[in-house]
Design a protein around this motif. Structure first.
Motif, PDB file in Angstrom:
ATOM      1  N   ILE A 140     -24.660   8.538  -3.561  1.00 54.34           N
ATOM      2  CA  ILE A 140     -25.605   9.475  -2.957  1.00 54.34           C
ATOM      3  C   ILE A 140     -24.873  10.160  -1.813  1.00 54.34           C
ATOM      4  N   TYR A 141     -24.977  11.484  -1.745  1.00 56.96           N
ATOM      5  CA  TYR A 141     -24.163  12.229  -0.791  1.00 56.96           C
ATOM      6  C   TYR A 141     -25.070  13.090   0.074  1.00 56.96           C
ATOM      7  N   VAL A 142     -25.560  12.509   1.164  1.00 53.06           N
ATOM      8  CA  VAL A 142     -26.520  13.214   2.002  1.00 53.06           C
ATOM      9  C   VAL A 142     -26.228  12.989   3.482  1.00 53.06           C
ATOM     10  N   LEU A 143     -26.635  13.974   4.264  1.00 52.10           N
ATOM     11  CA  LEU A 143     -26.672  13.849   5.718  1.00 52.10           C
ATOM     12  C   LEU A 143     -28.135  13.805   6.099  1.00 52.10           C
ATOM     13  N   GLN A 144     -28.521  12.789   6.849  1.00 51.69           N
ATOM     14  CA  GLN A 144     -29.931  12.630   7.212  1.00 51.69           C
ATOM     15  C   GLN A 144     -30.161  12.931   8.690  1.00 51.69           C
ATOM     16  N   CYS A 145     -31.229  13.688   8.951  1.00 53.09           N
ATOM     17  CA  CYS A 145     -31.537  14.162  10.306  1.00 53.09           C
ATOM     18  C   CYS A 145     -33.046  14.070  10.540  1.00 53.09           C
ATOM     19  N   GLY A 146     -33.474  14.528  11.705  1.00 51.73           N
ATOM     20  CA  GLY A 146     -34.907  14.659  11.973  1.00 51.73           C
ATOM     21  C   GLY A 146     -35.559  13.500  12.685  1.00 51.73           C
ATOM     22  N   ASP A 147     -34.750  12.566  13.198  1.00 50.98           N
ATOM     23  CA  ASP A 147     -35.310  11.398  13.899  1.00 50.98           C
ATOM     24  C   ASP A 147     -34.981  11.488  15.387  1.00 50.98           C
ATOM     25  N   PHE A 156     -33.192  15.099   4.586  1.00 52.06           N
ATOM     26  CA  PHE A 156     -31.768  14.971   4.282  1.00 52.06           C
ATOM     27  C   PHE A 156     -31.247  16.219   3.592  1.00 52.06           C
ATOM     28  N   LEU A 157     -29.968  16.494   3.845  1.00 49.01           N
ATOM     29  CA  LEU A 157     -29.259  17.637   3.284  1.00 49.01           C
ATOM     30  C   LEU A 157     -28.243  17.101   2.283  1.00 49.01           C
ATOM     31  N   ALA A 213     -34.426  17.901   1.398  1.00 50.09           N
ATOM     32  CA  ALA A 213     -35.557  17.083   0.933  1.00 50.09           C
ATOM     33  C   ALA A 213     -36.017  16.128   2.027  1.00 50.09           C
ATOM     34  N   MET A 214     -37.230  15.619   1.847  1.00 55.51           N
ATOM     35  CA  MET A 214     -37.828  14.714   2.813  1.00 55.51           C
ATOM     36  C   MET A 214     -37.434  13.261   2.557  1.00 55.51           C
ATOM     37  N   ALA A 215     -37.168  12.530   3.631  1.00 51.57           N
ATOM     38  CA  ALA A 215     -37.105  11.070   3.551  1.00 51.57           C
ATOM     39  C   ALA A 215     -38.540  10.554   3.628  1.00 51.57           C
ATOM     40  N   ASN A 216     -38.762   9.335   3.138  1.00 48.51           N
ATOM     41  CA  ASN A 216     -40.101   8.751   3.227  1.00 48.51           C
ATOM     42  C   ASN A 216     -39.988   7.243   3.098  1.00 48.51           C
ATOM     43  N   ARG A 217     -41.109   6.545   3.068  1.00 51.03           N
ATOM     44  CA  ARG A 217     -41.077   5.091   2.943  1.00 51.03           C
ATOM     45  C   ARG A 217     -41.724   4.631   1.637  1.00 51.03           C
TER      46      ARG A 217
END
Length: 276
Positions: A157-164, A219-220, A198-202
């Motif tokens: 999986i190749y993503v950068l996660q942001c927004g926290d 995540f991008l 796209a959105m991260a979620n639980r």
């Protein structure tokens, strides 16, 4: 009597077998890491622990400490990004999702002015109105300003996660938004293509719990990633933004295991959403 040539051939054969065993073991470890990361692309947003770390949620702390001592600390790539702009994160909490005022017939763009360069995003208000409406609201409130992109994955999986705002994988705006656009034709064959936002979620796929649990983390995707269609796709990264993402990804992440904080200091100095 065994000749020197026979001994040489036998030694070479054994060396070859050892190399094959090591390569197969490495492939097994890589497959395991990929599976773990794939199953962990969710975050407990409402007062729980993040499940992003390789190895899953919780575990034997003593065992993890022992493993950390056995594993040499990976060398870190040079930071390709600039220093963050002056200012601090202002943590905000809201009682409920903002009123839906987004114009589904209009075009919306979001620009992440980061320490590594600007990342322009084209937002899909038509197919993900609640998500785009929320990002318009949060960006306007300065919610994303000075926040770190806290996670980079580089194994399967190749993503950068942001927004926290907390930078830990546990931050949220105090409300959740519904899942949207999960049947998008762009998500063919269980793949989120490079450039997807796209959105991260639980969401927990094992018991189908915690649907509609998106908050502010997103995540991008910088390279095609095999993922089930459980994460709201709501935008696309521009060509200029992809160059910035590739620079960030090229610097790697801090654990050396394919899932951790990016070596690049990725801070969103300012996030803005514009309607046209």
């Amino acid at each position: 009597m065994v000749s020197s040539e026979q001994r040489r051939r036998e030694a070479a054969r054994k060396k070859y077998l050892r190399q094959q065993e090591r390569r197969e073991a490495a492939r097994r470890r890589a497959r395991t890491r990929t599976a773990v990361i794939a199953s962990a692309l969710a975050v407990v947003l409402a007062g729980g622990a993040a499940v992003y770390a390789v190895g899953g949620l919780g575990g034997d702390e003593k065992g993890q400490a022992a493993k950390a001592q056995e594993t040499p600390e990976p060398s870190r790539a040079a930071d390709p990004c600039e220093k963050p702009a002056p200012g601090e994160v202002e943590e905000m909490t809201f009682d409920k999702e903002p009123k839906l005022t987004v114009d589904t017939d209009a075009d919306y763009t979001m620009t992440l002015a980061t320490t590594c360069g600007d990342i322009p995003l084209e937002l899909d208000a038509k197919n993900a109105p609640h998500t785009v409406n929320s990002f318009d609201f949060l960006a306007g409130a300065g919610y994303f300003d000075h926040t770190k992109c806290h996670r980079l994955t580089s194994a399967g999986i190749y993503v950068l996660q942001c927004g926290d705002p907390k930078g830990t994988g546990q931050g949220d705006p105090g409300y959740t938004i519904p899942d949207e656009n999960l049947k998008s034709k762009k998500l063919k064959g269980g793949v989120y293509p490079a450039g997807t936002v796209a959105m991260a979620n639980r969401y927990n796929a094992q018991d189908d719990s915690n649907r509609d649990s998106g908050g502010s983390q997103f995540f991008l995707v910088y390279q095609d990633s095999q993922l089930p269609p459980d994460y709201t796709p709501f935008g696309t990264v521009s060509k200029e933004g992809m160059k910035v993402l590739q620079k960030i990804a090229g610097a790697g992440e801090q654990t050396g295991m394919g899932d951790g904080a990016p070596n690049a200091t990725v801070v969103i100095d300012k996030a803005t959403v514009k309607k046209s």
